[in-house]
Design an enzyme around this catalytic site. Structure first.
Site, mmCIF file in Angstrom:
data_model
loop_
_atom_site.group_PDB
_atom_site.id
_atom_site.type_symbol
_atom_site.label_atom_id
_atom_site.label_comp_id
_atom_site.label_asym_id
_atom_site.label_seq_id
_atom_site.Cartn_x
_atom_site.Cartn_y
_atom_site.Cartn_z
ATOM 1 C CD GLU A 132 -18.532 7.292 -88.504
ATOM 2 O OE1 GLU A 132 -18.757 6.076 -88.651
ATOM 3 O OE2 GLU A 132 -18.526 8.259 -87.561
ATOM 4 C CB THR A 180 -23.364 7.753 -87.449
ATOM 5 O OG1 THR A 180 -22.876 6.926 -86.569
ATOM 6 C CG2 THR A 180 -22.608 8.699 -87.658
ATOM 7 C CD1 TRP A 188 -5.788 -1.016 -70.501
ATOM 8 C CD2 TRP A 188 -6.241 -0.864 -72.561
ATOM 9 N NE1 TRP A 188 -5.705 0.266 -70.949
ATOM 10 C CE2 TRP A 188 -5.946 0.248 -72.377
ATOM 11 C CE3 TRP A 188 -6.486 -1.085 -74.075
ATOM 12 C CZ2 TRP A 188 -5.782 1.513 -72.935
ATOM 13 C CZ3 TRP A 188 -6.446 0.113 -75.120
ATOM 14 C CH2 TRP A 188 -6.289 1.284 -74.349
ATOM 15 C CE LYS A 207 -9.057 2.493 -70.961
ATOM 16 N NZ LYS A 207 -10.693 2.806 -71.304
HETATM 17 P P1 AMP Z 1 -21.917 1.787 -86.806
HETATM 18 O O1 AMP Z 1 -21.381 3.141 -87.518
HETATM 19 O O2 AMP Z 1 -23.073 1.999 -85.905
HETATM 20 O O3 AMP Z 1 -22.253 0.834 -87.875
HETATM 21 O O4 AMP Z 1 -21.130 1.209 -85.885
HETATM 22 C C1 AMP Z 1 -19.615 0.722 -86.261
HETATM 23 C C2 AMP Z 1 -18.821 -0.085 -85.313
HETATM 24 O O5 AMP Z 1 -19.590 -1.158 -84.935
HETATM 25 C C3 AMP Z 1 -17.471 -0.398 -85.555
HETATM 26 O O6 AMP Z 1 -16.870 0.960 -85.194
HETATM 27 C C4 AMP Z 1 -17.189 -1.389 -84.664
HETATM 28 O O7 AMP Z 1 -16.896 -0.903 -82.935
HETATM 29 C C5 AMP Z 1 -18.504 -2.070 -84.622
HETATM 30 N N1 AMP Z 1 -18.291 -3.348 -85.360
HETATM 31 C C6 AMP Z 1 -18.967 -3.302 -86.645
HETATM 32 N N2 AMP Z 1 -18.765 -4.352 -87.448
HETATM 33 C C7 AMP Z 1 -17.931 -5.256 -86.350
HETATM 34 C C8 AMP Z 1 -17.303 -6.660 -86.143
HETATM 35 N N3 AMP Z 1 -17.314 -7.418 -87.400
HETATM 36 N N4 AMP Z 1 -16.675 -7.034 -85.208
HETATM 37 C C9 AMP Z 1 -16.499 -6.073 -83.911
HETATM 38 N N5 AMP Z 1 -17.094 -4.889 -84.129
HETATM 39 C C10 AMP Z 1 -17.543 -4.215 -85.184
#
Ligand code: AMP
Length: 552
Positions: free
Chosen positions: A340, A192, A455, A450
């Site tokens: 993760e 990742t 926020w 911010k």
């Molecule tokens: P990744 O590891 O590249 O799949 O990214 C994961 C991140 O995507 C999470 O920590 C969130 O910030 C974002 N994410 C995944 N699903 C959602 C969702 N349904 N709504 C908002 N953010 C999301």
């Protein structure tokens, strides 16, 4: 985890067996459930689950005959295909580790991940030969490359090829004597990319993937979500290298659902398969769904996608997008997770009283981040790690526990301890939990804007701007401001580029939400820029890091 309790543990009789949880069982289940259901690859191939199982056995023979052993890491570089699905099973089933290479990373990052993962054998689609050739001499551990060829042209390459996938597969016996082994053996590994530093490797065991699959299968069949069973046709539009396409190929296999693999994502092929294969369910990031619902063929009604169900994850599902999809007969739901976490953490299962309501009542529920799925424990905590009340208002960081979270970043002690500080996996997301237990992600911690002590959630602003009828896509980031620290800026793609919305019009649209008290007046963007395209990451999400750099 140690416990002070001493519950009763009874000895098993010496002859008793306690079988480990193995990925192999997911495949067996699918063949039993629906042995005749097809696995389809573009308009190029189609075979039954029974044949799929035989091909997995043949692939196991092929790999072991090339010297691949339990514990070895095998890299795959392919578009979404029946072959990739076979690798999802055969590689872990022989005790090796499947490394799903993110083919959209820059070559030097791909090299970093393949070297760091210590790949010893590579399966590659012919399209990636030019990418791999200059890297090969820097990957001395790799013993051989297996080519997946579709063009029919003789491959001329400097790589030490061991042969062609289909040709070699055809020469293998149909039955491989798979052994069972420790369910805690690593099955998959991938990388990742964060905003800083090298890509980080996350890894998942047989036990974790089986439990994740069971929980996903449970939620996919729950009333109020209901996406998949063996009568349905499934096609991923999230790459298989990205968190095992959210684990859905494993779940679809467990259930025996028909599976359609689209290869390289080409709009025409995707639409053709959706229509001719009568696909019921797909999953993708919002930007991809947005591309589909904005395509001429779809908006003009030439292509009818009604009845298609799309699970949205990877980013928040904006209400504007869910409504546009609904108007075309497309049903959307959201789910949340991260690399993760294997990935599934929550799913927007409609509560019983909402599931019967009309679409407008359902809309905000469909777009919520969702309820934790079985086995997932989620807390929203303040800066001192204290859980916040479930009031839908208190905003804090999301931390999780579940039986399928990566137990470390591969060979990265410091970053692993940081991820797992105080025994919880820290997601880096900020959110609220409401009285019903629904999680609502407000932002990535680093994307929160911010401004003057307030926020502002960039996601909330995107959601509101997306509800303007002339907006096709929007990204909001914070830009530095001497007086306020940061101020919001929005990039907007017009639905019809020949008739873009006026800035004043967009501000007026947002002013309504200010007047309603949904956002404060500081949330009105300082800059609203109309653009043709918004920068995306390797998995199609809004690339806020690049957007911030460009705006700065
Ligand atoms: P990744 O590891 O590249 O799949 O990214 C994961 C991140 O995507 C999470 O920590 C969130 O910030 C974002 N994410 C995944 N699903 C959602 C969702 N349904 N709504 C908002 N953010 C999301």
């Amino acid at each position: 985890m140690t416990s002070p309790l001493q519950p009763k543990l009874l000895p098993a009789t010496p002859a008793a067996e306690d079988p480990p949880m193995m990925i192999a069982d997911l495949l067996r289940s699918g063949v039993r459930m629906a042995g005749d259901n097809p696995i389809v690859y573009r308009d190029l191939s189609r075979h039954s689950y029974r044949e799929f199982e035989k091909r997995v056995h043949r692939l196991a023979h092929l790999l072991t005959s090339q010297g691949v052993q339990a514990g070895d890491v095998v890299a795959v570089l392919d578009w979404d295909s029946h072959r990739y699905l076979e690798c999802f099973f055969a590689i872990p089933m022989i005790g090796a580790v499947l490394h799903t290479v993110n083919v959209r990373l820059a070559p030097e990052q791909i090299l970093y991940t393949m070297d760091h993962a210590e790949d010893v054998f590579v399966l590659t689609h012919e399209d990636f030969l030019p990418l791999l050739e200059p890297l090969a001499e820097k990957l001395p551990r790799v013993k051989g490359y297996l080519l997946c060829q579709e063009s029919g042209q003789e491959a001329s390459t400097s790589l030490p090829l061991v042969g062609e996938y289909e040709q070699l597969l055809a020469q293998q016996p149909d039955s491989y004597d798979f052994q069972t082994f420790d369910e805690n053996a690593v099955a998959t590994l991938f990388y990742t990319t964060g905003t800083t530093g090298n890509p980080k490797g996350v890894f998942f065991t047989h036990r974790q993937l089986v439990l994740h699959t069971l929980a996903e299968a449970n939620i996919f069949q729950t009333p109020g979500f209901q996406l998949l069973d063996r009568s349905k046709v499934y096609m991923p539009i999230t790459p298989m290298f990205h968190v095992h396409a959210w684990g859905v190929p494993y779940t679809a296999t467990l259930m025996g659902a028909t599976q359609v693999y689209p290869g390289r994502y080409e709009p025409e092929m995707l639409v053709k398969l959706l229509v001719t294969e009568k696909v019921d369910i797909s999953h993708c990031v919002p930007t991809l769904l947005n591309m589909v619902v904005s395509a001429d063929a779809i908006t003009s009604g030439k292509v009818d996608l009604s009845g298609w169900h799309v699970l949205i994850g990877g980013s928040a599902l904006p209400q504007g997008l869910a409504r546009k999809a609904w108007d075309l007969g497309i049903d959307t739901r959201s789910a949340y997770g991260m690399s993760e976490t294997c990935p599934l953490l929550t799913a927007a299962v409609l509560p019983e009283d909402i599931a019967e309501a009309d679409f407008e009542t359902q809309l905000p529920w469909r777009c919520k981040t969702g309820l934790p799925v079985p086995f997932v424990d989620i807390q929203v905590v303040d800066e001192s790690g204290q859980p916040l009340p479930h009031d839908g208002e208190s905003v804090g960081e999301v931390r999780v526990r579940a039986p399928w979270l990566t137990q470390a970043y591969y060979k990265e002690e410091e970053r692993s301890e940081e991820l797992w500080r105080d025994g919880w996996l820290h997601t880096g997301d900020v959110a609220t939990l409401d009285e019903r237990g629904f999680l609502q992600i407000r932002d990535r911690i680093k994307d929160v804007i911010k401004t003057g002590g307030e926020w502002i959630s960039s996601l909330e602003l995107e959601n509101l701007i997306s509800q303007h009828a002339e907006v096709a896509e929007v990204a909001v980031v914070g830009i530095a401001n001497d007086q306020w620290g940061e101020r919001p800026a929005a990039l907007v793609v017009a639905r019809d580029p020949s008739r873009p919305p006026e800035t004043a019009d967009l501000l007026e649209h947002l002013q309504v939400f200010v007047d309603q008290g949904r956002i404060n007046k500081w949330a009105l963007p300082e800059k609203l820029l109309l653009v043709e395209e918004i920068p995306k990451t390797s998995v199609g999400k809004l690339n806020k890091k690049v957007i911030r750099q460009e705006l700065a």
